[in-house]
Design a protein around this motif. Structure first.
Motif, PDB file in Angstrom:
ATOM      1  N   ARG A 112      69.578   7.301 146.913  1.00 12.60           N
ATOM      2  CA  ARG A 112      68.914   8.269 146.039  1.00 12.60           C
ATOM      3  C   ARG A 112      67.537   8.657 146.548  1.00 12.60           C
ATOM      4  O   ARG A 112      66.961   9.629 146.071  1.00 12.60           O
ATOM      5  CB  ARG A 112      68.833   7.733 144.608  1.00 12.60           C
ATOM      6  CG  ARG A 112      67.908   6.545 144.375  1.00 12.60           C
ATOM      7  CD  ARG A 112      67.959   6.186 142.884  1.00 12.60           C
ATOM      8  NE  ARG A 112      67.330   4.929 142.554  1.00 12.60           N
ATOM      9  CZ  ARG A 112      66.055   4.794 142.227  1.00 12.60           C
ATOM     10  NH1 ARG A 112      65.251   5.840 142.242  1.00 12.60           N
ATOM     11  NH2 ARG A 112      65.577   3.605 141.903  1.00 12.60           N
ATOM     12  N   GLU A 167      70.356  14.365 143.202  1.00 13.79           N
ATOM     13  CA  GLU A 167      71.622  14.323 142.482  1.00 13.79           C
ATOM     14  C   GLU A 167      72.584  15.420 142.923  1.00 13.79           C
ATOM     15  O   GLU A 167      73.792  15.322 142.702  1.00 13.79           O
ATOM     16  CB  GLU A 167      71.414  14.463 140.965  1.00 13.79           C
ATOM     17  CG  GLU A 167      70.513  13.420 140.337  1.00 13.79           C
ATOM     18  CD  GLU A 167      69.122  13.968 140.119  1.00 13.79           C
ATOM     19  OE1 GLU A 167      68.450  14.325 141.113  1.00 13.79           O
ATOM     20  OE2 GLU A 167      68.696  14.039 138.960  1.00 13.79           O
ATOM     21  N   ALA A 201      69.039   5.459 139.808  1.00 11.83           N
ATOM     22  CA  ALA A 201      67.877   6.065 139.179  1.00 11.83           C
ATOM     23  C   ALA A 201      67.959   5.979 137.659  1.00 11.83           C
ATOM     24  O   ALA A 201      69.020   6.223 137.063  1.00 11.83           O
ATOM     25  CB  ALA A 201      67.766   7.525 139.614  1.00 11.83           C
ATOM     26  N   VAL A 206      66.597   7.961 135.587  1.00 14.18           N
ATOM     27  CA  VAL A 206      66.747   9.324 135.063  1.00 14.18           C
ATOM     28  C   VAL A 206      67.379  10.168 136.162  1.00 14.18           C
ATOM     29  O   VAL A 206      66.768  10.384 137.218  1.00 14.18           O
ATOM     30  CB  VAL A 206      65.388   9.919 134.663  1.00 14.18           C
ATOM     31  CG1 VAL A 206      65.564  11.347 134.141  1.00 14.18           C
ATOM     32  CG2 VAL A 206      64.703   9.052 133.613  1.00 14.18           C
ATOM     33  N   ALA A 207      68.602  10.611 135.935  1.00 16.62           N
ATOM     34  CA  ALA A 207      69.291  11.437 136.931  1.00 16.62           C
ATOM     35  C   ALA A 207      70.294  12.327 136.216  1.00 16.62           C
ATOM     36  O   ALA A 207      70.985  11.876 135.293  1.00 16.62           O
ATOM     37  CB  ALA A 207      70.007  10.569 137.961  1.00 16.62           C
ATOM     38  N   PHE A 208      70.362  13.574 136.648  1.00 19.59           N
ATOM     39  CA  PHE A 208      71.305  14.505 136.036  1.00 19.59           C
ATOM     40  C   PHE A 208      72.740  14.113 136.377  1.00 19.59           C
ATOM     41  O   PHE A 208      73.036  13.683 137.505  1.00 19.59           O
ATOM     42  CB  PHE A 208      71.056  15.930 136.539  1.00 19.59           C
ATOM     43  CG  PHE A 208      69.894  16.603 135.884  1.00 19.59           C
ATOM     44  CD1 PHE A 208      69.986  17.077 134.582  1.00 19.59           C
ATOM     45  CD2 PHE A 208      68.703  16.777 136.566  1.00 19.59           C
ATOM     46  CE1 PHE A 208      68.910  17.707 133.970  1.00 19.59           C
ATOM     47  CE2 PHE A 208      67.617  17.413 135.970  1.00 19.59           C
ATOM     48  CZ  PHE A 208      67.725  17.878 134.670  1.00 19.59           C
ATOM     49  N   VAL A 215      66.420  16.014 139.196  1.00 20.46           N
ATOM     50  CA  VAL A 215      65.119  15.698 138.611  1.00 20.46           C
ATOM     51  C   VAL A 215      64.063  15.768 139.709  1.00 20.46           C
ATOM     52  O   VAL A 215      64.243  15.200 140.789  1.00 20.46           O
ATOM     53  CB  VAL A 215      65.129  14.287 137.990  1.00 20.46           C
ATOM     54  CG1 VAL A 215      63.736  13.899 137.508  1.00 20.46           C
ATOM     55  CG2 VAL A 215      66.125  14.222 136.844  1.00 20.46           C
TER      56      VAL A 215
END
Lengths: 94, 363
Positions: A47, A52, B81, B83-85, B93
């Motif tokens: 990540r 994403e 993460a 916070v992740a879409f 994000v």
């Protein structure tokens, strides 16, 4: 086939302190496939390299066999056995 | 004597100021989270031990939301993460602009606001968050545009007693309210003037800088707008100007007293292009009557010409008695008042730009 991923020191915090990873991927795998494998094995590193949507983070530079990935066409680039993928932070910030 | 902490998020890392003598003296720790812009922080004191939360982004490695249960000695950064879409959102994000613990009756609920503007809910104390789809899928969302800080959701106001009511504010976008725990949302900007949009303005697109809720009358809100300080007596249903007694109607932060009704603090800046204190005077302004009158609070603040701004989350109050008020500046100073704004001390200087401050008693 096997390719080698070389990581910047900061990323190695998320790969059990390994800076050089041998990654097994199918023949004709692309850079994206290698990054998929990296993210599956080490989500914390994955990540930090891609967001994403799968886009490589703007301020990172990837090199394949010493050549800038952007100049090679991007993450769809097909790799050869023994390819070397280097991930480095770009010169940016302030 | 109780111990107090101020979290100070900056352009280059997080600093912690701690006092164990009743907020008379402070020692500075840090930087933590080096190399990252810390745009949001929170001290969650609802559990058995305080939890520090910090959010922001690294230019190289992307956004983060981390927490510490040992006052900053170690930080928990989840492998996936926080916070992740989800994939179907087709978004990423960029930054975490707000972290808001809910009330004591919902001790595991923590809210986060991101860039791009989205609201996130955690039910595990801030370890992992889920997208609040009702807001993300609102038909107005394509019309929200980025302000100077990006397209951010920067204010989250869960209702203290009714878990169905929650409001958020975005720059730009405006204030949006939900009456059904986030399932559906409606803009709530009636009465706001918007010199940056044609008249009459649409219901969306307002550049709300910050909103705070009154601690006693929960239907009263205070808003620092992009031009105008406002109050609402119907939970944001309509807004009225209250800036007649201020030297400038522009500014970024607005905070309320933790217990006293009608008491709020702002840091006025000259509108619209200067964005520095009027007359070069460093002063916090306080109202004790819901905006009918304002008084400067500058005893102990710098007296030399002051041409520095304060960002929207770089002001806060604590829950102590008397209430503490804290202000961080873009030139890296943090001023603290242990007596509700009457007197100020410099508790940090020569830090990077201060993005956010949050304070609490921690023992």
């Amino acid at each position: 086939m096997e390719v080698t991923v070389h990581l910047h020191g900061v990323l190695s915090r998320y790969t059990d302190d390994q800076r050089h990873l041998a990654v097994e991927v199918p023949e004709d795998a692309t850079v994206d496939h290698v990054l998929d494998a990296l993210a599956q094995r080490y989500p914390g590193a994955g990540r930090r390299v891609r967001d994403e949507t799968g886009s490589i983070r703007q301020h990172l530079n990837l090199f394949v066999d010493g050549q800038q990935l952007r100049e090679l066409g991007g993450a769809d680039l097909r790799l050869h056995p023994g390819a070397e993928l280097l991930i480095l932070p770009a010169v940016s910030g302030g | 004597m109780s111990e107090s902490m101020v979290m100070i998020g900056t352009r280059k890392g997080l600093f912690l100021a701690r006092s164990d003598d009743g907020r008379r003296s402070w020692r500075l720790e840090g930087p933590h989270l080096t190399g990252a812009e810390v745009a949001s922080c929170a001290i969650d004191t609802r559990g058995e031990r305080p939890r520090l939360l910090a959010g922001g982004f690294s230019w190289h490695w992307g956004p983060f939301l981390v927490h510490s249960d040992d006052l900053g000695a170690t930080w928990h950064d989840p492998e996936h993460a926080a916070v992740a879409f989800p994939d179907d959102a087709e978004a990423a994000v960029r930054n975490i602009w707000q972290i808001t613990p809910d009330g004591p009756e919902r001790p595991d609920v923590v809210w986060a606001g991101s860039e791009p503007s989205a609201l996130w809910r955690s039910d595990d104390g801030g370890t992992s968050f889920a997208l609040v789809r009702g807001l993300w899928e609102h038909p107005d969302r394509p019309k929200w545009e980025p302000g100077g800080g990006g397209q951010t959701l920067h204010t989250i106001l869960p209702h203290p007693t009714d878990d169905q009511l929650i409001s958020v504010a975005m720059s730009t976008g405006g204030l949006y309210r939900s009456l059904d725990a986030g399932a559906s949302w409606a803009p709530s900007n009636d009465g706001l003037e918007a010199g940056y949009m044609p008249e009459p303005p649409p219901p969306y697109g307002f550049c709300v800088h910050k909103v705070a809720r009154d601690p006693v009358d929960h239907t009263r809100l205070f808003q620092q707008h992009h031009g105008g300080v406002y109050t609402s007596t119907d939970d944001g249903g309509s807004w009225q100007r209250i800036d007649a007694g201020l030297p400038a109607d522009f500014g970024f932060p607005i905070v309320t007293h933790p217990r006293d009704a009608g008491t709020a603090y702002v840091f006025p800046l000259t509108a619209d292009m200067d964005r520095t204190p009027p007359g070069g005077r460093c002063a916090v302004y306080r109202t004790r009557d819901a905006g009918d009158s304002w008084e400067p609070c500058d005893v102990g603040l710098p007296k030399d010409p002051f041409h520095v701004g304060v960002l929207r989350d770089a002001m806060c109050t604590d829950l102590q008695s008397p209430a503490g008020v804290y202000v961080g500046t873009r030139h890296g100073s943090v001023y603290a008042s242990p007596d509700e704004g009457d007197h100020w001390d410099t508790i940090a200087r020569h830090l990077p730009d201060v993005y956010c401050v949050r304070a609490a008693g921690i023992a």
